[in-house]
Design a protein around this motif. Structure first.
Motif, short mmCIF file in Angstrom:
data_model
loop_
_atom_site.label_atom_id
_atom_site.label_comp_id
_atom_site.label_asym_id
_atom_site.label_seq_id
_atom_site.Cartn_x
_atom_site.Cartn_y
_atom_site.Cartn_z
N VAL A 112 38.80 -6.34 96.31
CA VAL A 112 39.22 -4.99 96.66
C VAL A 112 40.72 -4.89 96.42
CG1 VAL A 112 39.65 -5.57 99.10
CG2 VAL A 112 39.09 -3.22 98.48
N SER A 113 41.17 -3.71 96.13
CA SER A 113 42.60 -3.48 95.92
C SER A 113 43.34 -3.63 97.25
CB SER A 113 42.83 -2.09 95.35
OG SER A 113 44.15 -1.67 95.52
N LEU B 183 43.07 -1.33 100.85
CA LEU B 183 42.73 -1.90 102.14
C LEU B 183 43.91 -1.95 103.10
CD1 LEU B 183 40.31 -3.20 103.66
CD2 LEU B 183 41.21 -5.42 102.96
N LEU B 184 45.09 -2.31 102.58
CA LEU B 184 46.24 -2.56 103.44
C LEU B 184 47.44 -1.68 103.13
CD1 LEU B 184 46.26 -6.47 103.44
CD2 LEU B 184 45.37 -4.97 105.22
N ASP C 166 41.55 -4.79 112.04
CA ASP C 166 40.14 -4.40 112.16
C ASP C 166 39.58 -4.05 110.79
OD1 ASP C 166 40.30 -4.71 114.89
OD2 ASP C 166 40.74 -2.60 115.27
N ALA C 167 38.39 -4.55 110.50
CA ALA C 167 37.74 -4.24 109.22
C ALA C 167 36.24 -4.39 109.39
CB ALA C 167 38.23 -5.17 108.11
N THR C 168 35.49 -3.58 108.66
CA THR C 168 34.04 -3.69 108.64
C THR C 168 33.64 -4.46 107.39
OG1 THR C 168 33.70 -1.63 109.85
CG2 THR C 168 31.85 -2.44 108.54
N GLN D 22 34.18 -3.13 103.63
CA GLN D 22 33.69 -1.75 103.51
C GLN D 22 34.88 -0.82 103.68
OE1 GLN D 22 29.88 -0.17 105.22
NE2 GLN D 22 31.28 0.96 106.54
N LEU D 23 35.23 -0.16 102.60
CA LEU D 23 36.35 0.78 102.66
C LEU D 23 35.93 2.07 103.33
CD1 LEU D 23 37.76 0.29 99.06
CD2 LEU D 23 38.62 -0.72 101.16
#
Length: 303
Positions: free
Chosen positions: A22-23, A27-28, A108-110, A166-167
């Motif tokens: 992922v880019s 994400l961040l 936090d991330a899914t 999951q974005l």
């Protein structure tokens, strides 16, 4: 804690899962200051609080060296293995990889667990602060616990699976996707026109797959060529194997009807892909057709 690796008669450990990337910007909202490297190989980074045997450290080192390089400004999850605990939960081990030229901290991330066809097997929200600071251009092994409540199946594949970030839907812009054959054959001007059109269109509703007509013409041999934009508003890839279609001309009459075998034509999540369908002359039901106005659709989608 479960052992990290399954002992198999002295066999070298291997990556049982696949990799998802992922880019880092998506994400961040982080990017490298220097993105000149085309390929970035990551160094192993063990969490400072992990006290693991030398044997396991060597195994992680070996696996990390086998991983493919990343591109600049990427984060990835590379699946190591899945092991079941006595309580029935699953520990999914993966490398968290960072290609940026600076350290990062996750929050936090899914995460979703996918099979080799990108079908969702499980989903869980994690607080990834415990992963700690991941150094620049490094790979850190970590364990992710999934219980039966987080999984949509009771049988997980031994190989080919992957973990993925999951974005959030708002962070993923609906975009154009071209098949490799289209990438090679389509003129740059045509690609740009398609991209501009997709950007201007209202994206399909969440979870919706629909079809939009782009071009229709009748060849000299009488065959009807219809180009459609297949629009996937879902958060997962869609594989089309068979597709029934019918075409109406300006009169509103159905002038062609047929079924197409597509050999798993894939439209990636949240993208639109153009594709041309050819109706042989034998499937055309009207001698004189008017394509000044037309539409094509699967019969069940006619309103």
């Amino acid at each position: 804690m479960l052992p990290f690796f399954k002992k198999k008669n002295g066999e070298s450990p291997k990556m049982e899962g696949s990799e998802s990337t992922v880019s880092s910007e998506e994400l961040l909202d982080e990017t490298s200051t220097d993105s000149s490297d085309d390929e970035i190989y990551t160094e192993l980074s063990i969490h400072p609080e992990w006290n693991i045997p030398k044997e396991d450290r060597y195994a992680f080192q070996f696996l990390n060296q086998e991983l493919p390089p990343l591109k600049p400004n990427q984060l990835s999850l590379s699946g190591i293995n899945i092991m079941q605990s006595d309580d029935g939960s699953y520990r999914i081990a993966a490398f968290v990889r960072n290609s940026l030229d600076k350290a990062i901290k996750l929050e936090d991330a899914t995460l979703v667990l996918l099979d080799d066809n990108d079908e969702v097997l499980g989903r869980k929200a994690f607080n990834l602060a415990d992963v700690g600071e991941i150094p620049a251009k490094s790979a850190r092994p970590w364990n992710f616990k999934f219980t039966s409540k987080d999984l949509f199946t009771t049988e997980l594949p031994a190989e080919g699976w992957k973990l993925a970030f999951q974005l959030k839907p708002t962070s993923r812009k609906h975009s154009l996707e071209l098949a490799e054959s289209w990438e090679k054959s389509l003129a740059e001007e045509s690609k740009q026109q398609l991209e501009e059109m997709v950007n201007k269109l209202t994206p399909p509703k969440a979870g919706e797959v629909n079809f939009m007509g782009l071009k229709a013409n009748q060849a000299e041999n009488g065959d009807l060529h219809v180009t459609l934009l297949i629009r996937n508003g879902s958060e997962k890839n869609v594989n089309l194997e068979q597709l029934p279609l019918q075409v109406e001309d300006a009169s509103g009459e159905v002038i062609a009807k047929g079924g197409f075998k597509l050999e798993k034509l894939q439209v990636k999540a949240n993208t639109s892909k153009p594709w041309t369908f050819i109706f042989p002359k034998s499937l055309i039901t009207k001698e004189s057709i008017d394509l000044s106005k037309w539409k094509a659709y699967p019969p069940e989608q006619k309103k």
